[in-house]
Design an enzyme around this catalytic site. Structure first.
Site, PDB file in Angstrom:
ATOM      1  N   PRO A  43       0.838  -1.205   0.000  1.00 40.76           N
ATOM      2  CA  PRO A  43       0.000   0.000   0.000  1.00 40.76           C
ATOM      3  C   PRO A  43       0.872   1.254   0.000  1.00 40.76           C
ATOM      4  O   PRO A  43       1.832   1.344   0.748  1.00 40.76           O
ATOM      5  CB  PRO A  43      -0.770  -0.093   1.324  1.00 40.76           C
ATOM      6  CG  PRO A  43      -0.677  -1.512   1.733  1.00 40.76           C
ATOM      7  CD  PRO A  43       0.606  -2.047   1.159  1.00 40.76           C
ATOM      8  N   GLU A  44       0.541   2.204  -0.851  1.00 43.35           N
ATOM      9  CA  GLU A  44       1.260   3.474  -0.843  1.00 43.35           C
ATOM     10  C   GLU A  44       0.480   4.442   0.053  1.00 43.35           C
ATOM     11  O   GLU A  44      -0.567   4.101   0.598  1.00 43.35           O
ATOM     12  CB  GLU A  44       1.446   3.969  -2.283  1.00 43.35           C
ATOM     13  CG  GLU A  44       2.210   2.904  -3.086  1.00 43.35           C
ATOM     14  CD  GLU A  44       2.892   3.386  -4.368  1.00 43.35           C
ATOM     15  OE1 GLU A  44       3.166   4.591  -4.484  1.00 43.35           O
ATOM     16  OE2 GLU A  44       3.162   2.539  -5.235  1.00 43.35           O
ATOM     17  N   LYS A 103       3.418   5.469   5.179  1.00 47.84           N
ATOM     18  CA  LYS A 103       2.880   4.115   5.101  1.00 47.84           C
ATOM     19  C   LYS A 103       2.555   3.536   6.469  1.00 47.84           C
ATOM     20  O   LYS A 103       2.251   2.353   6.593  1.00 47.84           O
ATOM     21  CB  LYS A 103       3.885   3.210   4.385  1.00 47.84           C
ATOM     22  CG  LYS A 103       4.138   3.669   2.946  1.00 47.84           C
ATOM     23  CD  LYS A 103       5.163   2.783   2.283  1.00 47.84           C
ATOM     24  CE  LYS A 103       5.387   3.231   0.841  1.00 47.84           C
ATOM     25  NZ  LYS A 103       6.427   2.429   0.185  1.00 47.84           N
ATOM     26  N   ARG A 130      11.318   9.934  12.632  1.00 51.31           N
ATOM     27  CA  ARG A 130      12.150   9.188  11.684  1.00 51.31           C
ATOM     28  C   ARG A 130      11.592   9.263  10.267  1.00 51.31           C
ATOM     29  O   ARG A 130      12.261   8.918   9.303  1.00 51.31           O
ATOM     30  CB  ARG A 130      12.221   7.718  12.105  1.00 51.31           C
ATOM     31  CG  ARG A 130      13.346   7.419  13.095  1.00 51.31           C
ATOM     32  CD  ARG A 130      13.705   5.943  13.076  1.00 51.31           C
ATOM     33  NE  ARG A 130      12.664   5.120  13.675  1.00 51.31           N
ATOM     34  CZ  ARG A 130      12.670   4.745  14.964  1.00 51.31           C
ATOM     35  NH1 ARG A 130      13.663   5.099  15.743  1.00 51.31           N
ATOM     36  NH2 ARG A 130      11.694   4.008  15.447  1.00 51.31           N
ATOM     37  N   ASN A 157       6.271   2.295  -5.247  1.00 51.74           N
ATOM     38  CA  ASN A 157       6.763   2.039  -6.593  1.00 51.74           C
ATOM     39  C   ASN A 157       5.964   2.712  -7.703  1.00 51.74           C
ATOM     40  O   ASN A 157       6.518   3.170  -8.686  1.00 51.74           O
ATOM     41  CB  ASN A 157       6.739   0.526  -6.812  1.00 51.74           C
ATOM     42  CG  ASN A 157       7.991   0.060  -7.493  1.00 51.74           C
ATOM     43  OD1 ASN A 157       9.002   0.758  -7.460  1.00 51.74           O
ATOM     44  ND2 ASN A 157       7.930  -1.083  -8.129  1.00 51.74           N
ATOM     45  N   ARG A 179      13.677  -2.987  -6.447  1.00 54.76           N
ATOM     46  CA  ARG A 179      12.285  -2.733  -6.831  1.00 54.76           C
ATOM     47  C   ARG A 179      12.249  -2.414  -8.316  1.00 54.76           C
ATOM     48  O   ARG A 179      13.200  -1.866  -8.862  1.00 54.76           O
ATOM     49  CB  ARG A 179      11.705  -1.542  -6.037  1.00 54.76           C
ATOM     50  CG  ARG A 179      11.655  -1.729  -4.531  1.00 54.76           C
ATOM     51  CD  ARG A 179      10.709  -2.834  -4.074  1.00 54.76           C
ATOM     52  NE  ARG A 179       9.325  -2.645  -4.492  1.00 54.76           N
ATOM     53  CZ  ARG A 179       8.441  -1.902  -3.834  1.00 54.76           C
ATOM     54  NH1 ARG A 179       8.778  -1.276  -2.730  1.00 54.76           N
ATOM     55  NH2 ARG A 179       7.204  -1.789  -4.285  1.00 54.76           N
TER      56      ARG A 179
END
Ligand code: ZN
Length: 328
Positions: A2-3, A52, A182, A225, A318
């Site tokens: 999932p983006e 994410k 982060r 991606n 990827r």
């Protein structure tokens, strides 16, 4: 995987259906039994997506952090309030290879019909949200846990089951701050000059290829991606160009394009990366991935702009799709 738009949609689903309610937390599979015991009986007070990852806050100050990873998914069952796009698509909305909605191009007015604040009446339903979304039949409530349910959040009329996450842990507030710090900026959370500056200043001093920087969640949150490939094409950028080689204006434009595309993705549930589509063309693109992307999964096919064959290569393990001519 999932983006960012999917995770924001899931957080919105929690906002609409769980925030304010005490929940019974359990781990039918057993692997999260200790965490569930720390949370059960408390009300959820906030649901936030950062890139994410999703963070659920409980009324005694503890948080639940979830990263779905490659295989994670949420199933929502019960009297579910869905936003207009989910309702119009019967909950069956995908990202990369599912059928999409047939809504007209969304408006982003606060009170617009397709805005995220317009939530329909509750309907008795079962909706799975992960990389794709789909609606399934619901018989009993609460349903018997099926398969490896790591966490079950059960409120009076709604239930959410989590399976297969990469991360699922209880955090104290200080740990949440650390975890969020982060992560690079997420334009859906903070589309501010400061956030843009943070992105631009990091990108413009790195020798790392921009194709990798965009996927680096410490540089910017939520890009996966599909959006990576599409954003680079939209910008006419060679994925191998170093961050350092980009002008400040180019880096700014990338940030702004991400903010723009992410917002469309959240509103429609689709990673729509083409502009200016109308009528039948827009509906086709919403239904089928092959009609809504410039380069993603189009290896070997002619570029929509110049006719050159789209190239597929590996970058950091990827798949990367790009046009060697438009993105020279
Ligand atoms: Zn081209």
């Amino acid at each position: 995987m999932p983006e960012g738009h999917s995770v924001h949609r899931i957080a919105n689903q929690f906002q609409s259906n769980f925030v304010g309610s005490p929940v019974t937390v359990s781990s039918p599979q057993g692997r999260f039994a200790a965490g569930a015991a720390q949370l059960t009986g408390h009300a959820i007070t906030d649901a936030r997506a950062v890139g994410k990852q999703m963070f659920l806050e409980f009324d005694h100050g503890l948080w639940l952090r979830i990263h779905l990873g490659l295989y994670g998914a949420w199933d929502f069952t019960g009297e579910i309030r869905m936003d207009a796009t989910a309702a119009a698509a019967n909950g069956r909305m995908g990202q990369t290879n599912q059928r999409g909605t047939e809504l007209d191009p969304p408006t982003f007015d606060v009170d617009g019909e397709n805005s995220l604040s317009s939530i329909g009446a509750p309907r008795r339903s079962r909706v799975r949200m992960s990389e794709q979304e789909k609606e399934m039949g619901l018989k009993d409530f609460p349903p018997e846990p099926v398969g490896q349910v790591r966490v079950r959040l059960l409120a009076e009329t709604v239930c959410a089951d989590l399976r297969g996450p990469t991360a699922c842990e209880v955090l104290h507030p200080a740990q949440v701050v650390t975890a969020m710090n982060r992560l690079g900026p997420d334009p859906e959370l903070e589309n501010t000059p400061e956030a843009e500056e943070r992105f631009v200043s990091v990108v413009c001093k790195k020798t790392t290829p921009i194709g990798r920087l965009l996927m680096d969640q410490s540089v910017v949150s939520g890009i996966g991606n599909v959006y990576r490939a599409e954003m680079l094409f939209r910008a006419g950028l060679n994925p191998h160009a170093s961050g350092k080689s980009l002008s400040v204006e180019t880096a700014r434009a990338l940030w702004q394009d991400w903010a723009y595309l992410l917002h469309i993705g959240i509103a429609t549930g689709q990673m729509m990366t083409m502009d200016g589509l109308e009528g039948a063309g827009y509906r086709r693109a919403m239904r089928s991935r092959a009609d809504r992307h410039w380069v993603y999964k189009r290896e070997g096919l002619p570029c929509r702009v110049c006719g050159t064959h789209i190239v597929l290569e590996e970058m950091s393990a990827r798949k990367l799709y790009w046009c060697p001519r438009c993105q020279a």
